[in-house]
Each structure stands twice: as structure tokens, then as C-alpha cells.
Scaffold this motif. Structure first.
Motif, PDB file in Angstrom:
ATOM      1  N   ARG A   1      61.069  11.117  -2.324  1.00 45.85           N
ATOM      2  CA  ARG A   1      60.058  10.592  -3.239  1.00 45.85           C
ATOM      3  C   ARG A   1      60.576  10.566  -4.668  1.00 45.85           C
ATOM      4  O   ARG A   1      60.305   9.622  -5.423  1.00 45.85           O
ATOM      5  N   ARG A   2      61.337  11.575  -5.051  1.00 44.92           N
ATOM      6  CA  ARG A   2      61.911  11.607  -6.400  1.00 44.92           C
ATOM      7  C   ARG A   2      62.871  10.429  -6.595  1.00 44.92           C
ATOM      8  O   ARG A   2      62.859   9.764  -7.628  1.00 44.92           O
ATOM      9  N   ILE A   3      63.711  10.188  -5.577  1.00 43.14           N
ATOM     10  CA  ILE A   3      64.632   9.056  -5.656  1.00 43.14           C
ATOM     11  C   ILE A   3      63.860   7.747  -5.765  1.00 43.14           C
ATOM     12  O   ILE A   3      64.242   6.838  -6.500  1.00 43.14           O
ATOM     13  N   GLU A   4      62.743   7.659  -5.004  1.00 45.74           N
ATOM     14  CA  GLU A   4      61.934   6.441  -5.017  1.00 45.74           C
ATOM     15  C   GLU A   4      61.334   6.176  -6.398  1.00 45.74           C
ATOM     16  O   GLU A   4      61.296   5.034  -6.860  1.00 45.74           O
ATOM     17  N   LEU A   5      60.860   7.238  -7.065  1.00 41.76           N
ATOM     18  CA  LEU A   5      60.118   7.063  -8.317  1.00 41.76           C
ATOM     19  C   LEU A   5      60.983   7.158  -9.565  1.00 41.76           C
ATOM     20  O   LEU A   5      60.643   6.565 -10.594  1.00 41.76           O
ATOM     21  N   LEU A   6      62.081   7.920  -9.501  1.00 38.44           N
ATOM     22  CA  LEU A   6      62.812   8.230 -10.728  1.00 38.44           C
ATOM     23  C   LEU A   6      64.259   7.758 -10.634  1.00 38.44           C
ATOM     24  O   LEU A   6      65.000   8.171  -9.740  1.00 38.44           O
ATOM     25  N   ASP A   7      64.640   6.889 -11.533  1.00 32.03           N
ATOM     26  CA  ASP A   7      66.034   6.454 -11.648  1.00 32.03           C
ATOM     27  C   ASP A   7      66.757   7.434 -12.566  1.00 32.03           C
ATOM     28  O   ASP A   7      66.568   7.417 -13.780  1.00 32.03           O
TER      29      ASP A   7
ATOM     30  N   ASP B   1      64.150   1.321 -21.955  1.00 27.27           N
ATOM     31  CA  ASP B   1      63.184   0.392 -21.372  1.00 27.27           C
ATOM     32  C   ASP B   1      61.894   1.125 -21.043  1.00 27.27           C
ATOM     33  O   ASP B   1      61.822   2.365 -21.064  1.00 27.27           O
ATOM     34  N   PHE B   2      60.885   0.352 -20.733  1.00 30.81           N
ATOM     35  CA  PHE B   2      59.571   0.818 -20.316  1.00 30.81           C
ATOM     36  C   PHE B   2      59.718   1.819 -19.170  1.00 30.81           C
ATOM     37  O   PHE B   2      60.339   1.543 -18.156  1.00 30.81           O
ATOM     38  N   GLY B   3      59.167   3.019 -19.342  1.00 27.48           N
ATOM     39  CA  GLY B   3      59.237   4.042 -18.300  1.00 27.48           C
ATOM     40  C   GLY B   3      60.304   5.094 -18.501  1.00 27.48           C
ATOM     41  O   GLY B   3      60.362   6.068 -17.742  1.00 27.48           O
ATOM     42  N   ASP B   4      61.179   4.936 -19.501  1.00 22.75           N
ATOM     43  CA  ASP B   4      62.205   5.958 -19.749  1.00 22.75           C
ATOM     44  C   ASP B   4      61.554   7.286 -20.139  1.00 22.75           C
ATOM     45  O   ASP B   4      60.633   7.325 -20.962  1.00 22.75           O
ATOM     46  N   ILE B   5      62.041   8.367 -19.536  1.00 27.18           N
ATOM     47  CA  ILE B   5      61.537   9.703 -19.845  1.00 27.18           C
ATOM     48  C   ILE B   5      62.560  10.407 -20.732  1.00 27.18           C
ATOM     49  O   ILE B   5      63.747  10.479 -20.397  1.00 27.18           O
ATOM     50  N   PHE B   6      62.080  10.913 -21.867  1.00 30.57           N
ATOM     51  CA  PHE B   6      62.948  11.579 -22.837  1.00 30.57           C
ATOM     52  C   PHE B   6      62.517  13.030 -23.008  1.00 30.57           C
ATOM     53  O   PHE B   6      61.347  13.382 -22.786  1.00 30.57           O
ATOM     54  N   GLU B   7      63.467  13.864 -23.415  1.00 30.05           N
ATOM     55  CA  GLU B   7      63.140  15.218 -23.866  1.00 30.05           C
ATOM     56  C   GLU B   7      63.360  15.250 -25.375  1.00 30.05           C
ATOM     57  O   GLU B   7      64.451  14.941 -25.856  1.00 30.05           O
ATOM     58  N   LEU B   8      62.295  15.604 -26.107  1.00 27.33           N
ATOM     59  CA  LEU B   8      62.350  15.631 -27.562  1.00 27.33           C
ATOM     60  C   LEU B   8      62.106  17.046 -28.048  1.00 27.33           C
ATOM     61  O   LEU B   8      61.528  17.878 -27.341  1.00 27.33           O
TER      62      LEU B   8
ATOM     63  N   LEU C   1      55.557   0.576 -11.649  1.00 30.35           N
ATOM     64  CA  LEU C   1      54.133   0.635 -11.312  1.00 30.35           C
ATOM     65  C   LEU C   1      53.492   1.928 -11.811  1.00 30.35           C
ATOM     66  O   LEU C   1      52.364   1.915 -12.326  1.00 30.35           O
ATOM     67  N   HIS C   2      54.188   3.048 -11.664  1.00 29.11           N
ATOM     68  CA  HIS C   2      53.610   4.316 -12.112  1.00 29.11           C
ATOM     69  C   HIS C   2      53.530   4.374 -13.641  1.00 29.11           C
ATOM     70  O   HIS C   2      52.568   4.914 -14.199  1.00 29.11           O
ATOM     71  N   THR C   3      54.542   3.822 -14.308  1.00 30.28           N
ATOM     72  CA  THR C   3      54.479   3.775 -15.773  1.00 30.28           C
ATOM     73  C   THR C   3      53.338   2.868 -16.223  1.00 30.28           C
ATOM     74  O   THR C   3      52.616   3.183 -17.180  1.00 30.28           O
ATOM     75  N   THR C   4      53.156   1.753 -15.516  1.00 26.29           N
ATOM     76  CA  THR C   4      52.052   0.839 -15.840  1.00 26.29           C
ATOM     77  C   THR C   4      50.701   1.520 -15.666  1.00 26.29           C
ATOM     78  O   THR C   4      49.781   1.314 -16.471  1.00 26.29           O
ATOM     79  N   SER C   5      50.582   2.365 -14.638  1.00 27.64           N
ATOM     80  CA  SER C   5      49.311   3.072 -14.430  1.00 27.64           C
ATOM     81  C   SER C   5      49.024   4.040 -15.575  1.00 27.64           C
ATOM     82  O   SER C   5      47.866   4.236 -15.968  1.00 27.64           O
ATOM     83  N   ILE C   6      50.080   4.649 -16.140  1.00 27.47           N
ATOM     84  CA  ILE C   6      49.900   5.535 -17.295  1.00 27.47           C
ATOM     85  C   ILE C   6      49.435   4.729 -18.499  1.00 27.47           C
ATOM     86  O   ILE C   6      48.486   5.107 -19.205  1.00 27.47           O
TER      87      ILE C   6
END
Length: 662
Positions: free
Chosen positions: A334-340, A351-358, A515-520
Motif C-alpha cells: 500500500r505504501r508503494i501504491e500511494l507514495l513515490d 509537484d502537487f502531492g510532494d511531502i516535505f519535512e520542514l 487522488l489522495h492529494t486531491t482529496s486533501i
């Protein structure tokens, strides 16, 4: 199901048993003879047999039976072998190897007509057998069964079943040790080994510890359970290889379509469309190919029916084996499916959906980029290279759900919660710098750093980054070494300067799927644009209140809820077990499996889903369910009057210090 039917279901007609201890080597035979003859020195019948059936002289017989001196045999191979033959004929079991009793039990269980044996793997052709039962170590530890399987020339179209019967409780593979007595570790090894070698041979692996072999009933029970597990593996393999045939067909069809495109068409596409839009030609052609494969396989009705039939066989499988260990593997999928998690390796543009640590107030906080892709794209507009979104919007992660603004996702074994009310703006150029670091995705650069164009960058993006480094180098070069805070687009940001190196305390972790980023983003938009309505006093919505919870009289992350309508306490069982383990208690996998099996079997009616609790599978805590937990060392004391829960865990605790502040 009988053993015969199980073998028939697996397609097993011939079984090979390999163990280098089926027979004694010469040194072991000699030692065995010395011990045996010393014990039988008064056996006149045996002495007479050696006298008549060998070339031993009277003096040599006296050395053996009177003096117990066997040294003369060390240099006389012929006489040693003569003695071996006589003793083996006199007492047939005395010269058996240590694994001979396993062969006998296997013959009794499967039928002697199905079993063939070998001391070494080279003696037999593995392709003549469907089931191979083998020891783990060979030639006194010089190589293992895993090495043998990898080097063997298997028929790659034929499924093999491999059972390791070994006294070794740990196997090693690729410099990692796996505990074979731990079901999850064992399955992890077999999954990794099979997936790494699937192109060379198809195999389903399993393991039985040699300790069970000495007790016939235990050994036969272990064999039967192993055959059941092999049957379940066969059903899964058939489904997966039906899927592989479908994917292979889609890939071939896509290549056939792409081959119709000539170089002139591709060049026109790159120069007239992709470059204008700021898109990398490499990224475009890869994504186009994947889209073609996805859409072309949907017309493969025959293959899809085959997949359906194989999955139906799994669904209709009558045997009940609870395999909760696969939960972790499914979570990894599931992690592979959702997270690049390879975007940094590819130096992919933000790009849209990038997760950062700040770093916010000296604390690391994760956030997700929700600025639209079209606004992040770098293009040439009126002779200038720029993007629409000079400031990016990031929604932050929070430690726990606090209301409707929170959205919960599970990424593998990790749960992540974004609160759409907690968002920040950040200069988009600061995020762009993460694309330079293919190792860790850190936002950093060296003053006047020169860069080469990466394959994921369009030509405009490459020019943009080159100018970005040039401009920021001029702007920040005069700052002294150390930590600084400055401004960009009316937004403050901090950075660390060490000589010519600048670090902006931001790193990119991965990219959540579209899709998950769009839902957020949708949740954020709906909350910000919602219409206030008058209170509906007729609402029948159930109220769930969090209960004050302690674990062994200490603060805890355990979460229990109180159902105001039904007057009962609720808890997510997986959350309960995982949290107790995370807070330092050693709950064995056996106990975890026991709890889940007991609840799934005897308390299924007390499990239910509710939208208000984010569709968690909640368990009602009453006297019966509390007693189940108590049997497995976890006592739940629920006080309705105080609206509190005290959880007492009787298992050993590895972490002695107090629970950290939350």
C-alpha cells in the motif's frame, strides 16, 4: 482433506529428500564401528561372523575383541569395508546416517513409492520432482540450500515446492539474518528470496524445524500444515502469474503502438508541445507508455477472466489458516501504491502531492504541497522563464485527529494525519532546491554551483534552476557563517551558511498519489467555503467521547471512545496492540495472533464500523471482550462513572524510562 488429495491438488507425484547425513562418511563409520564393537566385545556370534566373512586374522580379531585396539584398520581400507558390510548386515540400523530416520518417516507419511533420496543436490535432476525436501547446510557449512536453489537449472515454467527441514533456527540471505522460528521473519525471507529469483524459477518455500522430527505426531502435523500453506501459495501464484500474462500483453501492445511513431513526429512533439509546456520529454514518454499499458490491457477479456477464476479459487479455499503476518507486507504494498519515494533519485521537479519535512520553531514537521501542478510548471511567458505560483501552499501534519479538518492516511506501517486548517505559505523556489539533491532531497546548494540538466527536467526548468542558483548566490553570499533569517515574497525563511554551502532546513520525502492529494485539497476547499446552517436539534448522530486512558498508571497514546447512545467503551484492536508494543511492552506475535483470532472467532458481532470514527474497526469493551484480553496478559478496567480506562499490561517492558512528552 487427506494427504493424498493435498498432493493431488498441488500436482505432486514425486518427492525428493536431500540430506548429506543420510549416510555416514568413512570417519563416522569408523567411529561407529569402534563404539559398536567395544560394546559387543563379548558377542561370540558377531566374532564368529567376522571370522568367516572377512580376511581378519585370529590376531587381528584378538586386537579388536580383547585389546580393543583398532589402529591397524586405519591403514587398511579393504578390511575396514569388510567389517562395515558384516556389521551392517548384522545390525541394519547401526550404520544409518543421522537423517535416515527422517527418510523413514517421510516414506511412511507420503508412501515409499513417491520418495527418492540423495546425499548431495548434484545426484538428482530437480526438474524430475515437484516437491523437494532438503536440509539447509551442506559440506559442513560451505554452502546452503538457498545457494543451491539459485544455482540450479530449473524449468521456469514449472512450479516447485521447497521445504527446508533444518535444525538451524536462523537463515542468512544477502548479509541479513532471519529468525526461522518467527513466522513474520520467515515469511519475509521467503518473499524476498522468491521475488528476487522469480525470473529464474518459480518456487514456494517453507520451513520445518528438525526438533519436531523426533516426535512422529508433531512431525506429521507440521508436514500437513506445511502442505496446506503450500496449497495456499499455489493459489496465489496462479493468480499472480495470470496477472503477469496480462501485464506482458499490455506492454507488448503498447510497444506495438509506439513503434508506429517516427522520429520526425517525436521531434515535433518535443519541440512544439512539451518544451512550451515545460515538460520533460523523458517523463512524458514514460507516463504515456504506462497510460497505454493501463488502457490496452482492459480489452484482454480472456486474461481477465482467468484472473477472476484464480481469485475465485482463493476466495473459495476451504482451509482456515490465519496469516496476520501478511498485514505488514500488504501495508508495504500500500505504501508503494500511494507514495513515490524515488522522486529525489530522479531529481524530479516539485509537484502537487510532494511531502516535505520542514523545521518550524526548531521542530521537524511534515507537510504536503497542494499547489496545483499547472501553477508549479515552469514555462516561458513573454520571453521570461517563470511559474505562476511563486508562493507554494503546504498543509501540515498533526500528531492526532482533532476534528473534521483532519485527514488520516496509512502509509505502510506508519499513520499520517494532515490538518487542512494548519497550512503555511513558502517560497516555491526554496522547495525547488530539493530537486538538486538526489540522495536526501535536501534544500541546499553551493554558492555559484554549476549544474547539468537532469533527464526529468524540461529545458525551461533547467534554465530556471541555473538562474535561481545564480540569483540566490548573489543575494546570500555576503551573509556570515551561521544561522540566519531573511525574507522572500514577504515570507520569512531561515538558512544555515557554512562557508559556501547553504542549507534551508527543508527536505523532500516523497510524493503522495494524485487522488489522495486531491482529496486533501478538496477537504481544505470545502471547509474554507462551507455555508453555516442552523443547528439541527432532531439529529440522531451518535456522540463518541474520548475517554481518559492510562497504561500501567502512566500517560499513554492509547485511545478509547465512549458511545453516548449505547453507553459502552470502544477501541480499535490493532491500535491497542500496536500502541502497547510501541510504548515498550514485549507482546509476542503468538499473543497478538491469539487476541485477534479469539476476537474474530468469538466476538465478531461486537466489531463494527462507523463513519464518525474514520471507519476504524472498533470493538465494544464489555466483560466478555475484556476477559479475552485478560487471558493474553492485558487487563482493561473501564470506569463509566469516571469516564476513564486503565489498561494494565502484564508483559515485560523493555523501555524503563517514562513515556516522553506528547
Amino acid at each position: 482433506m487427506s494427504v493424498e488429495n493435498l498432493l493431488g491438488s498441488l500436482g505432486v507425484s514425486k518427492i525428493l529428500f536431500i540430506d548429506d547425513q543420510l549416510e555416514l562418511d568413512d570417519d563416522e563409520k569408523f567411529q561407529q564401528v569402534v563404539l559398536y564393537l567395544s560394546k559387543e566385545k563379548d558377542n561370540t556370534e558377531l566374532k564368529q561372523k567376522l571370522n568367516t566373512d572377512t580376511n581378519l586374522s585370529d590376531g587381528e580379531l584378538e586386537l579388536i575383541f580383547v585389546e580393543e585396539d583398532f589402529d591397524f584398520l586405519l591403514d587398511d581400507e579393504e578390511k575396514r569395508n569388510d567389517i562395515y558390510v558384516v556389521i551392517e548386515d548384522y545390525d541394519k540400523e547401526i550404520m544409518n546416517g543421522h537423517a535416515k530416520h527422517i527418510e523413514k518417516k517421510l516414506s511412511d507419511y507420503f508412501g515409499s513409492d513417491k520418495i527418492e533420496t540423495a546425499k548431495t543436490p548434484e545426484e538428482k535432476d530437480f526438474n524430475d520432482f515437484e516437491l523437494i525436501i532438503m536440509d539447509y547446510n551442506y559440506s559442513k557449512g560451505e554452502f546452503t540450500a538457498l545457494d543451491i536453489l539459485k544455482s540450479n537449472d530449473f524449468d521456469d515454467q514449472k512450479l516447485k515446492y521447497i521445504i527446508f527441514i533444518s535444525s538451524h533456527k536462523e537463515f542468512e540471505y544477502k548479509e541479513k539474518t532471519y529468525k526461522m522460528t518467527d513466522s513474520e521473519s520467515r515469511q519475509d525471507l521467503f518473499r524476498r528470496y522468491s521475488s528476487n529469483n522469480i525470473l529464474e524459477f518459480k518456487s514456494i518455500l517453507n520451513y520445518i524445524n528438525k526438533d519436531t522430527v523426533h516426535r512422529k505426531d508433531d512431525f506429521y502435523a507440521a508436514l500437513y500444515e506445511t502442505l496446506l500453506e503450500l496449497e495456499s501459495g499455489k493459489l496465489m501464484f496462479e493468480s499472480l502469474f495470470s496477472m503477469k500474462k496480462l501485464l506482458d500483453k499490455g506492454v507488448n501492445d503498447a510497444i506495438s503502438k509506439l513503434l508506429l511513431t517516427n522520429s520526425k513526429t517525436m521531434k515535433a512533439l518535443i519541440s512544439e508541445k512539451l518544451e512550451i509546456e515545460g515538460v520533460s520529454e523523458t517523463t512524458y514518454i514514460v507516463e504515456l507508455s504506462l497510460a497505454l499499458v493501463k488502457n490496452l490491457i482492459t480489452d484482454s477479456v480472456t486474461q481477465m477472466k482467468e484472473i477472476h477464476e484464480n481469485l475465485s479459487n482463493i476466495q473459495g479455499w476451504t482451509c482456515e489458516i490465519w496469516d496476520y503476518e501478511t498485514d505488514n507486507h500488504l501495508r508495504q504494498l500500500r505504501r508503494i501504491e500511494l507514495l513515490d519515494e524515488n522522486i529525489n533519485v530522479r531529481n524530479a521537479p516539485i509537484d502537487f502531492g510532494d511531502i516535505f519535512e520542514l523545521r518550524i520553531q526548531d521542530n521537524p514537521v511534515r507537510g504536503i504541497l497542494v499547489t496545483q501542478s499547472c501553477d508549479l510548471m515552469v514555462r516561458e511567458v513573454k520571453g521570461k522563464i517563470r511559474r505562476n505560483a511563486e508562493v507554494a501552499s503546504i498543509i501540515l501534519e498533526v500528531p492526532q485527529v482533532t476534528g473534521q479538518s483532519c485527514m488520516r492516511f496509512r502509509l505502510g506501517t506508519e499513520e499520517i494525519i494532515f490538518d487542512v486548517r494548519k497550512n503555511i505559505l513558502i517560497p516555491s523556489w526554496l522547495l525547488d532546491l530539493t530537486t538538486l539533491d538526489s540522495d536526501n532531497g535536501k534544500s541546499k546548494f553551493e554558492l555559484n554551483q554549476s549544474i547539468d540538466r537532469e533527464f526529468t527536467w524540461g529545458s525551461f526548468y533547467y534554465k530556471y534552476l541555473t538562474k535561481l542558483i545564480e540569483d540566490r548566490s548573489k543575494e546570500l553570499k555576503d551573509f556570515s557563517d551561521g544561522e540566519h533569517t531573511t525574507w522572500s515574497d514577504n515570507i520569512a525563511y531561515s538558512f544555515l551558511k557554512v562557508q559556501n554551502n547553504l542549507d534551508f532546513h527543508v527536505s523532500r520525502i516523497g510524493r503522495l498519489d494524485y487522488l489522495h492529494t486531491t482529496s486533501i485539497l478538496k477537504q481544505k476547499t470545502e471547509l474554507e467555503t462551507r455555508v453555516p446552517l442552523s443547528l439541527d436539534i432532531s439529529s440522531e448522530e451518535i456522540k463518541f467521547s474520548p475517554l481518559k486512558t492510562q497504561l500501567n498508571s502512566q500517560e499513554t497514546n492509547l485511545k478509547f471512545f465512549y458511545n453516548e447512545r449505547d453507553k459502552c467503551a470502544l477501541v480499535d484492536v490493532n491500535h491497542l496492540l500496536e500502541t502497547i508494543q510501541k510504548e515498550g511492552f514485549e507482546i509476542t506475535q503468538e499473543n497478538v495472533d491469539g487476541v485477534i483470532t479469539e476476537i474474530s472467532t468469538n466476538h465478531r458481532k461486537k466489531l463494527y464500523l462507523n463513519d464518525q470514527l474514520k471507519e476504524q474497526r472498533m470493538l465494544i469493551i464489555d466483560e466478555e471482550t475484556a476477559e479475552t484480553f485478560k487471558q493474553f496478559g492485558i487487563e482493561i478496567r473501564n470506569s463509566k462513572k469516571k469516564r476513564s480506562v486503565d489498561v494494565i499490561c502484564r508483559h515485560n517492558r523493555t523501555i524503563t524510562e517514562a513515556v516522553s512528552q506528547r
